[in-house]
Design a protein around this motif. Sequence first.
Motif, mmCIF file in Angstrom:
data_model
loop_
_atom_site.group_PDB
_atom_site.id
_atom_site.type_symbol
_atom_site.label_atom_id
_atom_site.label_comp_id
_atom_site.label_asym_id
_atom_site.label_seq_id
_atom_site.Cartn_x
_atom_site.Cartn_y
_atom_site.Cartn_z
ATOM 1 N N GLY A 297 0.786 -1.226 0.000
ATOM 2 C CA GLY A 297 0.000 0.000 0.000
ATOM 3 C C GLY A 297 0.814 1.270 0.000
ATOM 4 N N GLY A 298 2.137 1.135 -0.074
ATOM 5 C CA GLY A 298 3.003 2.307 -0.095
ATOM 6 C C GLY A 298 3.364 2.787 1.304
ATOM 7 N N ILE A 299 4.423 3.550 1.375
ATOM 8 C CA ILE A 299 4.908 4.068 2.653
ATOM 9 C C ILE A 299 4.127 5.325 3.022
ATOM 10 N N ASP A 300 3.662 5.367 4.266
ATOM 11 C CA ASP A 300 2.896 6.521 4.736
ATOM 12 C C ASP A 300 3.802 7.683 5.114
ATOM 13 N N LEU A 301 4.878 7.398 5.826
ATOM 14 C CA LEU A 301 5.851 8.432 6.190
ATOM 15 C C LEU A 301 7.238 7.838 6.064
ATOM 16 N N GLN A 302 8.079 8.483 5.268
ATOM 17 C CA GLN A 302 9.453 8.025 5.082
ATOM 18 C C GLN A 302 10.401 9.005 5.751
ATOM 19 N N LEU A 303 11.150 8.522 6.738
ATOM 20 C CA LEU A 303 12.174 9.321 7.389
ATOM 21 C C LEU A 303 13.471 9.191 6.593
ATOM 22 N N LEU A 304 14.108 10.321 6.350
ATOM 23 C CA LEU A 304 15.332 10.353 5.563
ATOM 24 C C LEU A 304 16.433 11.092 6.315
ATOM 25 N N GLY A 305 17.658 10.666 6.111
ATOM 26 C CA GLY A 305 18.823 11.445 6.474
ATOM 27 C C GLY A 305 19.397 12.037 5.194
ATOM 28 N N ILE A 306 20.497 12.729 5.304
ATOM 29 C CA ILE A 306 21.140 13.305 4.122
ATOM 30 C C ILE A 306 22.652 13.209 4.285
ATOM 31 N N GLY A 307 23.333 12.884 3.211
ATOM 32 C CA GLY A 307 24.789 12.837 3.231
ATOM 33 C C GLY A 307 25.376 14.226 3.022
ATOM 34 N N THR A 308 26.640 14.371 3.330
ATOM 35 C CA THR A 308 27.297 15.663 3.134
ATOM 36 C C THR A 308 27.321 16.075 1.669
ATOM 37 N N ASP A 309 27.152 15.101 0.766
ATOM 38 C CA ASP A 309 27.099 15.399 -0.668
ATOM 39 C C ASP A 309 25.666 15.488 -1.189
ATOM 40 N N GLY A 310 24.690 15.470 -0.287
ATOM 41 C CA GLY A 310 23.298 15.609 -0.694
ATOM 42 C C GLY A 310 22.601 14.312 -1.035
ATOM 43 N N HIS A 311 23.220 13.161 -0.752
ATOM 44 C CA HIS A 311 22.544 11.911 -1.105
ATOM 45 C C HIS A 311 21.448 11.575 -0.095
ATOM 46 N N ILE A 312 20.396 10.940 -0.570
ATOM 47 C CA ILE A 312 19.345 10.399 0.283
ATOM 48 C C ILE A 312 19.238 8.913 -0.022
ATOM 49 N N GLY A 313 18.940 8.111 1.022
ATOM 50 C CA GLY A 313 19.140 6.686 0.839
ATOM 51 C C GLY A 313 20.601 6.535 0.453
ATOM 52 N N PHE A 314 20.876 5.697 -0.515
ATOM 53 C CA PHE A 314 22.220 5.636 -1.081
ATOM 54 C C PHE A 314 22.194 6.081 -2.538
ATOM 55 N N ASN A 315 21.339 7.044 -2.829
ATOM 56 C CA ASN A 315 21.303 7.638 -4.155
ATOM 57 C C ASN A 315 22.375 8.717 -4.211
ATOM 58 N N GLU A 316 23.541 8.317 -4.691
ATOM 59 C CA GLU A 316 24.678 9.218 -4.726
ATOM 60 C C GLU A 316 24.459 10.312 -5.772
ATOM 61 N N PRO A 317 25.256 11.401 -5.736
ATOM 62 C CA PRO A 317 25.106 12.470 -6.718
ATOM 63 C C PRO A 317 25.093 11.950 -8.155
ATOM 64 N N CYS A 318 24.214 12.537 -8.941
ATOM 65 C CA CYS A 318 23.960 12.208 -10.348
ATOM 66 C C CYS A 318 23.092 10.967 -10.513
ATOM 67 N N SER A 319 22.447 10.529 -9.425
ATOM 68 C CA SER A 319 21.436 9.473 -9.547
ATOM 69 C C SER A 319 20.223 10.032 -10.280
ATOM 70 N N SER A 320 19.563 9.180 -11.033
ATOM 71 C CA SER A 320 18.353 9.586 -11.730
ATOM 72 C C SER A 320 17.276 9.978 -10.736
ATOM 73 N N LEU A 321 16.584 11.066 -11.015
ATOM 74 C CA LEU A 321 15.518 11.531 -10.127
ATOM 75 C C LEU A 321 14.253 10.696 -10.258
ATOM 76 N N VAL A 322 14.215 9.764 -11.202
ATOM 77 C CA VAL A 322 13.061 8.867 -11.332
ATOM 78 C C VAL A 322 13.471 7.416 -11.087
ATOM 79 N N SER A 323 14.639 7.211 -10.472
ATOM 80 C CA SER A 323 15.177 5.863 -10.279
ATOM 81 C C SER A 323 14.316 5.034 -9.342
ATOM 82 N N ARG A 324 14.365 3.723 -9.559
ATOM 83 C CA ARG A 324 13.664 2.757 -8.713
ATOM 84 C C ARG A 324 14.675 2.046 -7.815
ATOM 85 N N THR A 325 14.182 1.183 -6.952
ATOM 86 C CA THR A 325 15.061 0.410 -6.079
ATOM 87 C C THR A 325 16.072 -0.356 -6.920
ATOM 88 N N ARG A 326 17.343 -0.223 -6.581
ATOM 89 C CA ARG A 326 18.389 -0.791 -7.428
ATOM 90 C C ARG A 326 19.695 -0.921 -6.664
#
Length: 261
Positions: A124-153
């Motif tokens: 049913g999807g996530i109701d609230l997702q808590l995120l941290g941020i890396g010093t380079d702006g990454h969220i999750g492990f989506n490093e810089p230049c990750s696609s903004l429409v990327s899926r789990t990978r």
Amino acid sequence: MEVVIVPDAKAGGELIAGTMAQLLRRRPDALLGVATGSTPLPVYQALADQVRSGAVDTSRARIAQLDEYVGLPVDHPESYRSVVRREVLEPLGIGMDAFLGPDGSAEDVQAACEAYDKALGDAGGIDLQLLGIGTDGHIGFNEPCSSLVSRTRIKTLTEQTRMDNARFFEGDVDQVPHHVITQGIGTILEARHLVLFATGEGKAEAIAATVEGPLAAVCPASALQLHPHATVVVDEAAAGKLKFADYFRYAHVNKPDWQGI
């Protein structure tokens, strides 16, 4: 995007935990997406305090993992599955039967990524997702230049991220895996509410780029600008480079009481 500036990490943890508690009162079986690392610990501690006091019931709550190392056994103490069990599930009294996470030890990693993305949708999807941020702006492990429409990978970690995480591996960067499974940015954006929590001066530049900079893959967290309900909670140090900090303070103080974050 709403930016809330709090005095310190404890105040931020209590604010976010309060929002999670309100969600669970409205929807007892809510699916909460959790992040690992040191920053979100005050959130989990504050929520656990509410559970112990009887202020909120987590017996039907569900927990979803944001990312996982590839190649670590599931019972390794620094696998994120183990970390989430230790820091979130056990303190909140939630069993593993209410847990969703990718299998970083799978032989077919791509299939594991696709299976987890599907499992989140089936839940049913996530109701609230808590995120941290890396010093380079990454969220999750989506490093810089990750696609903004990327899926789990699967993603390859930058050397900086591996060095940052070495503190969890006896300070030995060679023990830190090179690869991870992570929810993609497109996957993250499907959560109904995104809450990014950042503390400390070291996160100030990344927060400024996320909130006030352009939408750009070089700062993956800037994708939160696209979300209809994204909240950025920062302490004074992490807010240090925000040009509109005074406005953010004014807006939060003067918003309707019923609105929450």
